[in-house]
Motif scaffolding. Structure first.
Motif, mmCIF file in Angstrom:
data_model
loop_
_atom_site.group_PDB
_atom_site.id
_atom_site.type_symbol
_atom_site.label_atom_id
_atom_site.label_comp_id
_atom_site.label_asym_id
_atom_site.label_seq_id
_atom_site.Cartn_x
_atom_site.Cartn_y
_atom_site.Cartn_z
ATOM 1 N N LEU A 176 2.028 1.275 -3.467
ATOM 2 C CA LEU A 176 0.599 2.385 -4.726
ATOM 3 C C LEU A 176 0.944 3.299 -3.967
ATOM 4 C CD1 LEU A 176 -1.342 -0.786 -4.688
ATOM 5 C CD2 LEU A 176 0.670 -0.128 -6.392
ATOM 6 N N GLU A 177 0.740 4.195 -3.036
ATOM 7 C CA GLU A 177 1.088 5.385 -2.669
ATOM 8 C C GLU A 177 1.889 6.467 -3.484
ATOM 9 O OE1 GLU A 177 1.082 6.452 1.242
ATOM 10 O OE2 GLU A 177 -1.146 4.834 1.986
ATOM 11 N N ILE A 178 3.258 5.421 -3.495
ATOM 12 C CA ILE A 178 4.081 6.899 -4.322
ATOM 13 C C ILE A 178 4.045 6.329 -6.440
ATOM 14 C CG2 ILE A 178 6.547 6.428 -5.030
ATOM 15 C CD1 ILE A 178 6.896 5.372 -1.468
ATOM 16 N N ASP A 179 4.119 5.120 -6.147
ATOM 17 C CA ASP A 179 3.239 5.327 -7.917
ATOM 18 C C ASP A 179 2.297 3.821 -7.538
ATOM 19 O OD1 ASP A 179 3.597 4.946 -10.910
ATOM 20 O OD2 ASP A 179 6.100 4.087 -10.838
ATOM 21 N N PRO A 180 1.407 4.426 -8.412
ATOM 22 C CA PRO A 180 -0.029 3.421 -8.549
ATOM 23 C C PRO A 180 0.427 2.478 -9.934
ATOM 24 C CG PRO A 180 -0.641 5.347 -8.470
ATOM 25 C CD PRO A 180 0.599 5.991 -8.355
ATOM 26 N N GLU A 191 0.864 -1.155 -0.096
ATOM 27 C CA GLU A 191 -0.338 0.369 -0.492
ATOM 28 C C GLU A 191 1.110 1.323 0.060
ATOM 29 O OE1 GLU A 191 -2.231 -0.239 3.566
ATOM 30 O OE2 GLU A 191 -3.962 -2.138 2.178
ATOM 31 N N LYS A 192 1.802 1.373 0.980
ATOM 32 C CA LYS A 192 3.017 2.459 0.760
ATOM 33 C C LYS A 192 4.027 2.055 -0.314
ATOM 34 C CE LYS A 192 2.680 3.634 5.083
ATOM 35 N NZ LYS A 192 2.775 5.043 5.623
#
Length: 710
Positions: free
Chosen positions: A587-591, A584-585
């Motif tokens: 995907l927050e940076i680069d989904p 999840e971390k």
């Protein structure tokens, strides 16, 4: 002197009371450097009672020398029945000016007596022709013979020290100068600043400048150039501001040095201001050196259009101007424009070739760089250590050991010894180590390292990082121990290599020690890369809680690399709870990055949570995330076969599939059970029946060439 004026003097009555009129005529000939007029005056003198006068004959020898008529001077000298010390000094000066230093030495050795002028002629003659060692020999002997050293002696001696970059001798001459009456001479001060600058002793140059009671434009220029060439470069701009505040008007030398400083610092704002000053004064518009400096400054600052604007308006261009444009285009990733400029050059030197080769390597066009090297060899251009550095970088990027070994043979043929000095070539040895390591031949890299005459920090780093990248962590740490024992200080790159080595070797305690030693022992502040290495080390060892704590304690925001490394560790150790948190971390940076989805999906698959696997894949499709297919390749007899999923272009695909089926049956017979985490690869394979391939001829991509001698 006008022709009619000359004729009027020599045609009139020749019965002059003394030879002063002829002396004045000869002075005029010396100013105009007219051999024709000098011979006419000589012809008239031979018809007068002054033809055998030593004074006028000495003047003739001197003027012939200044006009470049050394044979006339020698003939007159040989015929003179009577000579004095001025005769001998005049012929020595004539030989020195004409670069006939061997003849000057012969005359000097025959002199019945010598004076200060005799010695100064020898010192300055050798210094002016870049024979600095001989110049200093005569300077030392002059002092040993107790002749008084004057400003000419000191000036030539300091010039020779500057040419040789001989700091010790320069400091001794400075000591002699400080005891003489010339110690406060502004010209001597400028010469000292220049000497210390060429020897790389900026602090000494600054002390001389600060101690000068009088300064001129040359003094300021020498100090500005010293900082521009030796650093810190920003000081050159500060000195320039002080100079203008003191009321000195900069000349073209000042401005060229300051513009070069702006180029090195990428200070485009200050560069524009200097350019505006140049435009305001017509006297600077035709100066080629200043124009070239402006082109180079704009090119290095990434303002290629402005560089071209200045270049197109240069009244005269030379190879330096065009090379700056080639380099600028290459830096701006316009390699085609760089090649076009290079092709149109009327004159090229090895710097031009190096600029274009470097442009290709910097922009990832390594095969083109190799082709250009071949062309350089065919045109009999002598490569330099910079050429070889770029050539080896190209081989390293291609990971082509065969080409790299051929490049190594060229390095050996050119006698590079990997040592420091005026033209240090240590970086070529470092490039060789890096090339061998990237090609997987760490033993060859080790051999290069051991045979280097001198090493620097980069040499040690190349070995440590190279061993680490090749999975030889223990050897990397052994090299690090030797580095510390040698007295070489580690830097941030060193410690990245050391921490990676600990990670690959599973040396957790050692990794913790080296990480803490960065601050405690080496005065290095860990960067994001060092934290990433530690997270990888702890994650591989299963210390997931410690790795998470380290990430949370980082003084900077963790990036995708740090979280990605940690997610990989969560997968290995099947910690789905922590893995979901890390994904999840990420995907927050680069989904849009497929990596976290795939890893998380595989983790669910390993635990048999197929519903979650389907959910993750649906999420990928919904967000438009596509997994990049895997790719691998193998080279066989010069042919590189590249293997990709869902590719049916390989000419031997049926034979390859047949072998794969046989291998799979044999694997199952001996009890092989497919890894559930690899289900995605199997699913993709079933969709296309099998993995397929395509092939390309690597040598054809190089247009049938290699880097062997043409």
């Amino acid at each position: 002197m006008a022709r009619h004026g000359f004729a009027k003097h020599v045609i009139e009555d020749l019965s002059f009371p003394d030879s002063s009129t002829f002396a004045k005529l000869l002075d005029s000939c010396a100013r105009t450097k007219s051999a024709f007029d000098t011979r006419r005056v000589h012809a008239r003198i031979t018809k007068t009672q002054f033809s055998s006068e030593v004074f006028i004959q000495n003047r003739l020898i001197d003027v012939y020398g200044k006009c470049g008529c050394v044979e006339d001077a020698r003939k007159l000298f040989d015929k003179m029945p009577d000579r004095n010390i001025f005769t001998w000094n005049s012929i020595i000066s004539a030989f020195s000016k004409s670069s006939l230093l061997h003849e000057a030495v012969g005359i000097f050795s025959l002199m019945p007596e010598r004076d200060q002028c005799s010695w100064n002629s020898m010192v300055s003659g050798f210094a002016q022709h870049d024979m600095f060692g001989e110049a200093l020999d005569y300077f030392v002997n002059m002092h040993r013979e107790d002749f008084v050293l004057n400003e000419y002696s000191f000036g030539s001696g300091l010039s020779a020290c500057a040419g040789l970059e001989d700091f010790n001798m320069g400091a001794q001459i400075h000591g002699l100068l400080s005891k003489s009456r010339h110690s406060w001479d502004v010209y001597m001060g400028s010469a000292l600043i220049d000497m210390y600058s060429k020897c790389g002793r900026v602090s000494c140059a600054q002390r001389v400048f600060d101690g000068m009671s009088e300064r001129n434009i040359v003094s300021w220029n020498s100090l500005i150039t010293s900082y521009e060439q030796n650093g810190p470069t920003s000081e050159a701009l500060e000195i320039f501001l002080r100079m203008t505040e003191c009321g000195f008007e900069p000349d073209e030398v000042t401005l060229a040095s300051v513009v070069s400083a702006c180029a090195s610092l990428s200070r485009i704002k200050e560069g524009l201001q200097i350019h505006a000053r140049v435009v305001k004064f017509d006297k600077f518009k035709d100066d080629l050196i200043l124009g070239n400096a402006l082109v180079d400054m704009y090119a290095k600052c990434g303002k290629i259009n402005k560089a071209r604007y200045v270049f197109d308006r240069l009244p005269i261009r030379n190879v330096v101007s065009e090379t700056s444009m080639v380099s600028g285009y290459a830096k701006a990733a316009s390699v085609k424009a760089a090649r076009l400029m290079f092709t149109k050059m009327m004159e090229r030197n090895v710097v031009s070739w190096n600029a274009l080769i470097a442009g290709y390597t910097q922009n990832g066009e390594n095969e083109e760089a190799l082709e250009l090297f071949l062309l350089l060899k065919r045109e009999s251009v002598q490569p330099t250590h910079y050429t070889f550095g770029n050539l080896l970088n190209a081989c390293a990027s291609l990971a082509d050991l065969q080409l790299g070994r051929q490049a190594h043979s060229h390095v050996l043929k050119h006698g590079l010894r990997f040592q420091s000095g005026k033209e240090s070539d240590i970086f070529v040895g470092n490039s060789l180590i890096d090339m061998y390591m990237k090609c997987g031949s760490d033993e060859h890299g080790r051999q290069v390292f051991e045979h280097m005459e001198e090493r620097d920090r980069v040499s040690w780093n190349a070995m440590i990082v190279g061993y680490s990248q090749n999975g030889r962590g223990t050897e990397a740490l052994g090299i690090f121990s030797k580095m510390l024992a040698s007295g070489e200080k580690p830097d941030h790159v060193t410690m990245i290599g050391v921490l990676c080595a600990c990670s690959h070797a599973g040396l957790v305690e050692d990794g913790r020690h080296y990480f803490s030693s960065m601050v405690n022992e080496h005065g290095l502040t860990p960067t994001k890369d060092h934290y990433s290495c530690m997270v990888d080390l702890l994650g591989r060892a299963g210390c997931l809680d410690e790795a998470r704590h380290l990430i949370e304690m980082m003084p900077m925001q963790p990036d995708a690399v740090v979280w990605g490394s940690f997610l990989g560790a969560c997968k290995v150790h099947r910690n789905i709870k922590l893995g979901k948190f890390v994904a999840e971390k990420l995907l927050e940076i680069d989904p849009t990055n497929s990596g976290p989805y795939v890893l998380l999906s595989n983790m669910y698959a390993e635990l048999g949570k197929w519903g979650d696997v389907v959910r993750i894949r649906k999420l990928m499709r919904k967000r438009g995330v596509v997994k990049q297919p895997g790719c691998s390749w193998i080279e066989i007899q010069g042919h590189v076969s590249v293997f990709m999923v869902k590719d049916n272009r390989h000419s031997q695909r049926k034979e390859i599939y047949s072998i794969l089926l046989i291998l799979r049956k044999q694997m199952k017979q001996v009890g092989y059970i497919p890894d559930a985490g690899d289900n995605e690869a199997y699913e993709e394979q079933s969709e296309s029946e099998s993995t397929s391939f395509f092939q390309m001829d690597w040598k054809q991509r190089r247009h049938g060439s290699d880097v062997s001698d043409p």
